[in-house]
Write an enzyme that holds these catalytic residues in place. Structure first.
Site, PDB file in Angstrom:
ATOM      1  N   SER A 102       0.820  -1.210   0.000  1.00 46.00           N
ATOM      2  CA  SER A 102       0.000   0.000   0.000  1.00 46.00           C
ATOM      3  C   SER A 102       0.854   1.260   0.000  1.00 46.00           C
ATOM      4  O   SER A 102       2.002   1.259   0.444  1.00 46.00           O
ATOM      5  CB  SER A 102      -0.900   0.017   1.242  1.00 46.00           C
ATOM      6  OG  SER A 102      -1.558  -1.216   1.374  1.00 46.00           O
TER       7      SER A 102
HETATM    8  N1  SAH Z   1       0.030  -5.135   4.006  1.00 45.44           N
HETATM    9  C1  SAH Z   1       0.669  -5.523   2.785  1.00 45.44           C
HETATM   10  C2  SAH Z   1      -0.241  -5.239   1.608  1.00 45.44           C
HETATM   11  C3  SAH Z   1      -0.461  -6.454   0.827  1.00 45.44           C
HETATM   12  S1  SAH Z   1      -1.714  -6.424  -0.421  1.00 45.44           S
HETATM   13  C4  SAH Z   1       2.033  -4.876   2.635  1.00 45.44           C
HETATM   14  O1  SAH Z   1       2.369  -3.997   3.445  1.00 45.44           O
HETATM   15  O2  SAH Z   1       2.803  -5.262   1.750  1.00 45.44           O
HETATM   16  C5  SAH Z   1      -2.937  -7.441   0.329  1.00 45.44           C
HETATM   17  C6  SAH Z   1      -2.557  -8.855   0.603  1.00 45.44           C
HETATM   18  O3  SAH Z   1      -3.721  -9.509   1.130  1.00 45.44           O
HETATM   19  C7  SAH Z   1      -2.135  -9.681  -0.612  1.00 45.44           C
HETATM   20  O4  SAH Z   1      -0.841 -10.177  -0.398  1.00 45.44           O
HETATM   21  C8  SAH Z   1      -3.180 -10.807  -0.687  1.00 45.44           C
HETATM   22  O5  SAH Z   1      -2.625 -12.042  -1.092  1.00 45.44           O
HETATM   23  C9  SAH Z   1      -3.663 -10.865   0.747  1.00 45.44           C
HETATM   24  N2  SAH Z   1      -5.004 -11.455   0.961  1.00 45.44           N
HETATM   25  C10 SAH Z   1      -6.118 -11.317   0.207  1.00 45.44           C
HETATM   26  N3  SAH Z   1      -7.129 -12.006   0.759  1.00 45.44           N
HETATM   27  C11 SAH Z   1      -6.649 -12.584   1.900  1.00 45.44           C
HETATM   28  C12 SAH Z   1      -7.216 -13.430   2.898  1.00 45.44           C
HETATM   29  N4  SAH Z   1      -8.495 -13.819   2.876  1.00 45.44           N
HETATM   30  N5  SAH Z   1      -6.417 -13.829   3.914  1.00 45.44           N
HETATM   31  C13 SAH Z   1      -5.116 -13.455   3.973  1.00 45.44           C
HETATM   32  N6  SAH Z   1      -4.532 -12.671   3.053  1.00 45.44           N
HETATM   33  C14 SAH Z   1      -5.282 -12.221   2.033  1.00 45.44           C
END
Ligand code: SAH
Length: 219
Positions: A67
């Protein structure tokens, strides 16, 4: 060709804190300090370090993104984390947000749906010295019942609704931030459980996150 000088990540980081965070209204000094300490370039693919401090989400592979710093700061400020707080992040991705959050909280747990991303985040966080963060692969919409209840839950992917399991894993006085809405835009919600157990929510504004997916990952 203009002389651009040596790339100095420390200086880039300071500029990010000043221009992207402080000047846009982030006031919590603990949050600003956490961003000032953590090398964002350690969370991007090798060769992409110079984009690390751009004012936007960054590609992290598998169609997912780290993000935008400002959005993470809004979420962390709203969570009002304290060193004794037990924290859960759903959607660990690169590990950037959970590293920041864990530096403000206590015991920290994270769930990531894509196994490769969970493994890479674990390794990266270990290397950076965040050895107390526990990460598991799976569907975070069911929370982490064995580690619950939590003082704070950070959901870093957007779904159609607030998963009931996550609300039930919040302590009295617990806080959760979660993007809720459609595929292209969500409302960033701050969900709070009061001392008496009532649940309230308010909007922190529109955001765009990658989807929160409950199905198991195929690979
Ligand atoms: N907080 C992260 C942002 C990652 S983007 C950072 O700082 O890099 C969001 C992430 O959520 C993705 O990696 C995706 O695979 C994950 N995601 C989506 N649905 C999910 C679920 N039900 N449980 C766990 N992770 C999930």
């Amino acid at each position: 060709m203009p002389w651009r000088g040596r790339w100095d990540p420390g200086r880039e980081r300071e500029r990010m804190v000043t221009h992207q965070l402080r000047e846009r209204g982030i006031r919590d000094e603990r949050v600003l300090e956490a961003f000032g300490r953590l090398p964002r370039e350690a969370f991007v693919d090798p060769g992409r370090e110079r984009s690390a401090y751009d004012d936007r989400p960054l590609d992290l592979g598998r169609g997912q993104t780290i993000s935008q710093p400002w959005v993470v700061a809004v979420m962390l400020e709203a969570l009002d984390l304290h060193p004794t707080d037990r924290l859960l992040e759903v959607g660990v991705g690169s590990g950037y947000a959970i590293a920041l959050a864990s530096s403000l909280a206590g015991e920290t747990y994270g769930v990531e749906r894509i196994p490769e991303l969970a493994d890479a985040a674990r390794e990266r966080l270990d290397r950076l010295g965040f050895r107390a963060i526990r990460i598991r692969t799976g569907d975070g919409t069911t929370g982490w019942p064995e580690a619950a209840p939590f003082d704070a839950i950070l959901v870093s992917a957007g779904g159609r609704e607030v998963p009931a399991a996550l609300v039930s894993q919040l302590k009295p006085s617990g806080r959760m931030v979660i993007p809720v809405g459609g595929e292209f835009e969500q409302d960033l919600l701050l969900v709070r459980r009061t001392e008496s157990g009532e649940v309230s929510q308010r909007s922190l504004g529109p955001v765009r996150f990658v989807p929160l997916i409950s199905d198991p990952h195929p690979g």
